[in-house]
Design a protein around this motif. Structure first.
Motif, PDB file in Angstrom:
ATOM      1  N   TRP A  52       0.812  -1.225   0.000  1.00  0.00           N
ATOM      2  CA  TRP A  52       0.000   0.000   0.000  1.00  0.00           C
ATOM      3  C   TRP A  52       0.850   1.282   0.000  1.00  0.00           C
ATOM      4  CZ3 TRP A  52      -2.422  -3.634   3.821  1.00  0.00           C
ATOM      5  CH2 TRP A  52      -3.518  -4.294   3.260  1.00  0.00           C
ATOM      6  N   ASN A  53       2.155   1.166  -0.310  1.00  0.00           N
ATOM      7  CA  ASN A  53       3.052   2.325  -0.374  1.00  0.00           C
ATOM      8  C   ASN A  53       3.000   3.172   0.905  1.00  0.00           C
ATOM      9  OD1 ASN A  53       3.905   1.796  -3.098  1.00  0.00           O
ATOM     10  ND2 ASN A  53       1.913   2.585  -3.792  1.00  0.00           N
ATOM     11  N   VAL A  54       3.169   2.527   2.022  1.00  0.00           N
ATOM     12  CA  VAL A  54       3.100   3.200   3.321  1.00  0.00           C
ATOM     13  C   VAL A  54       4.463   3.820   3.646  1.00  0.00           C
ATOM     14  CG1 VAL A  54       2.551   2.939   5.762  1.00  0.00           C
ATOM     15  CG2 VAL A  54       1.409   1.481   4.071  1.00  0.00           C
ATOM     16  N   PRO A  55       4.546   5.122   3.932  1.00  0.00           N
ATOM     17  CA  PRO A  55       5.831   5.762   4.280  1.00  0.00           C
ATOM     18  C   PRO A  55       6.407   5.203   5.588  1.00  0.00           C
ATOM     19  CG  PRO A  55       4.194   7.408   3.684  1.00  0.00           C
ATOM     20  CD  PRO A  55       3.465   6.112   3.802  1.00  0.00           C
ATOM     21  N   ASN A  56       7.742   5.301   5.730  1.00  0.00           N
ATOM     22  CA  ASN A  56       8.434   4.738   6.890  1.00  0.00           C
ATOM     23  C   ASN A  56       7.891   5.249   8.219  1.00  0.00           C
ATOM     24  OD1 ASN A  56      10.202   3.052   5.527  1.00  0.00           O
ATOM     25  ND2 ASN A  56      11.778   4.625   5.311  1.00  0.00           N
ATOM     26  N   MET A  57       7.599   6.548   8.328  1.00  0.00           N
ATOM     27  CA  MET A  57       7.170   7.116   9.605  1.00  0.00           C
ATOM     28  C   MET A  57       5.644   7.177   9.747  1.00  0.00           C
ATOM     29  SD  MET A  57      10.010   7.298  11.045  1.00  0.00           S
ATOM     30  CE  MET A  57       9.434   7.975  12.609  1.00  0.00           C
ATOM     31  N   VAL A  58       4.908   6.658   8.749  1.00  0.00           N
ATOM     32  CA  VAL A  58       3.461   6.490   8.886  1.00  0.00           C
ATOM     33  C   VAL A  58       3.150   5.077   9.396  1.00  0.00           C
ATOM     34  CG1 VAL A  58       1.265   6.355   7.616  1.00  0.00           C
ATOM     35  CG2 VAL A  58       2.886   8.193   7.137  1.00  0.00           C
ATOM     36  N   TYR A  59       3.955   4.106   8.973  1.00  0.00           N
ATOM     37  CA  TYR A  59       3.724   2.712   9.370  1.00  0.00           C
ATOM     38  C   TYR A  59       3.659   2.514  10.898  1.00  0.00           C
ATOM     39  CZ  TYR A  59       4.266  -2.358   9.642  1.00  0.00           C
ATOM     40  OH  TYR A  59       4.089  -3.682   9.932  1.00  0.00           O
ATOM     41  N   PRO A  60       4.489   3.210  11.699  1.00  0.00           N
ATOM     42  CA  PRO A  60       4.390   3.008  13.150  1.00  0.00           C
ATOM     43  C   PRO A  60       3.019   3.307  13.750  1.00  0.00           C
ATOM     44  CG  PRO A  60       6.481   4.046  12.626  1.00  0.00           C
ATOM     45  CD  PRO A  60       5.678   4.018  11.350  1.00  0.00           C
TER      46      PRO A  60
END
Length: 439
Positions: A52-60
């Motif tokens: 889903w193309n989730v950014p590194n600092m959104v995934y947390p």
């Protein structure tokens, strides 16, 4: 007048037998299911980001929402079980966990996936708060430590199962098949729970349901092929059950503050190390899936080591906690600064050998140091402490990992275990071999 006898003495006269083995199957498989679902998230970082193309600092935020669900489930289920009984809240937790674990592999958007995983965490939190108490309140005094550590051993096997499924299925079949495989134990837990669960006799006596409590004791004696003596069971009733404020009563305040601080540090350190461990291994040239499987496998002999040492004739609960906390800290420091990949693998295996059994020691000690009327409430409060680090450790762990300073990742979390070791010297309430308080 019938002779008066404490419930602990009654359980000792019934002895450990077939009934207790059934309770161990119920609780050990339940914790296996909880941990297999809980640990699969550490293998989903890369697959979900790519899906889903989730950014590194959104995934947390996904991990933080799961923490909120765990807190909610643990608190609500824990308090309700002290007020109304262990059996129904246990079954509710099992159904929540199984239903949404079965739905999760079919979700087709990241926000919906976060929502479903949060509900799974509600079931995990509720069941995690109950499995230890559900077994503890049936056990004879001399079997408590080893049996309760066996529950955590089963949870360790659940983590090993999840890592084995990741190693086998993720790269070849994808994350949805992997999640489906990890959901199988949660589905199996439904018929296991319906067939084996019994209401706690300690809760029944404390809540004034004496006849129902005696019926459970008779069933225990019948299945264990022992004789239940005709006695007047000494167990005062209580109307004020499940009040979290009672954890800070003068008689309990000291132990609550110390054990809470230790729980919090243990969870911060564990999740800080574990959440991004596969990615960290990949960054230092280690095979992430194979080595994570090896690391989780190393927890098993650690659990057996804890089973041997937790009883009163060995180290007991508190000294065992000190030893395991200290060597967790030491191994993480070595893991930070050793460059050889093979030796680095051994040191992180040693870390998990000592780190994971700390949960079993803490669960045993916490459940034993509080009276029956607030025992699951105490573990509900513990579930808050378990879930609280998930609100910030994913962000901190990701920030440290992506800082580019490779030795910083293990060293930051070793500090938690260093402070934890220091705090264990403020614990004075050794419970090994002691009677449980009912009021």
């Amino acid at each position: 007048m019938l002779p008066s006898e404490n419930l602990d003495d009654v359980f000792s006269s019934i002895k450990f037998g077939r009934f207790h083995i059934k309770m161990m199957i119920l609780t050990c498989h339940g914790y296996f299911a909880v941990c297999s679902e809980m640990m699969l998230i550490i293998f989903l970082t890369d697959p979900l980001k790519k899906e889903w193309n989730v950014p590194n600092m959104v995934y947390p935020w996904f991990l933080a929402c799961g923490g909120v669900g765990g807190i909610l489930g643990g608190v609500v289920i824990g308090i309700v079980s002290d007020k109304y009984g262990r059996r129904i809240p246990f079954l509710i937790s099992v159904f929540i966990l199984a239903v949404f674990a079965g739905i999760a592999p079919f979700v087709n958007s990241f926000p919906l996936f976060v929502f479903v995983r949060t509900l799974i965490s509600v079931g995990e939190g509720g069941l995690g708060a109950l499995v230890y108490v559900q077994l503890l309140e049936f056990l004879p005094r001399k079997n408590r430590g080893s049996c309760l550590v066996t529950i955590t051993l089963s949870g360790t096997m659940g983590a090993v199962y999840a890592s084995a499924m990741a190693w086998w299925l993720l790269s070849q079949y994808g994350w949805r098949v992997f999640m489906g495989a990890c959901a199988i134990p949660t589905v199996i837990q439904i018929p296991v729970s319906l067939a084996l669960i019994k209401e706690s006799p300690r809760f029944l006596f404390v809540s004034g349901r004496k006849e129902a409590g005696i019926a459970v004791l008779k069933e225990m004696a019948r299945q264990n092929k022992t004789q239940l003596h005709t006695v007047d069971i000494d167990c005062p009733t209580s109307e004020n059950r499940g009040r979290m404020c009672d954890l800070l009563k003068p008689a309990l305040r000291g132990r609550t503050l110390v054990i809470s601080a230790i729980w919090l540090l243990q969870c911060i350190g564990y999740w800080g190390v574990t959440l991004f461990l596969p990615e960290y291994m990949h960054s230092v040239g280690m095979d992430p899936y194979l080595n994570t499987f090896s690391v989780f496998l190393a927890q098993i002999p650690g659990m057996f080591f804890a089973i041997i040492n937790i009883e009163t004739h060995m180290l007991g609960r508190i000294r065992c906690l000190r030893v395991f906390s200290f060597f967790t800290c030491l191994s993480l420091v070595l893991f930070a600064f050793i460059d050889d990949v093979a030796v680095k693998t051994v040191t992180v295996m040693v870390c998990y050998f000592f780190m994971v059994p700390v949960f079993s020691i803490l669960n045993t000690l916490t459940a034993e140091m509080y009276p029956t009327e607030i025992r699951t409430t105490a573990l509900a409060f513990v579930s808050v402490l378990i879930g609280l680090p998930s609100l910030f450790t994913p962000f901190l762990s990701a920030g440290v990992l992506f800082s580019g300073v490779l030795w910083l990742y293990p060293l930051v979390w070793s500090a938690c275990f260093l402070v934890q070791t220091f705090l264990t010297f403020f614990l004075y309430w050794e419970t090994a071999g002691k009677k449980l308080d009912n009021h």
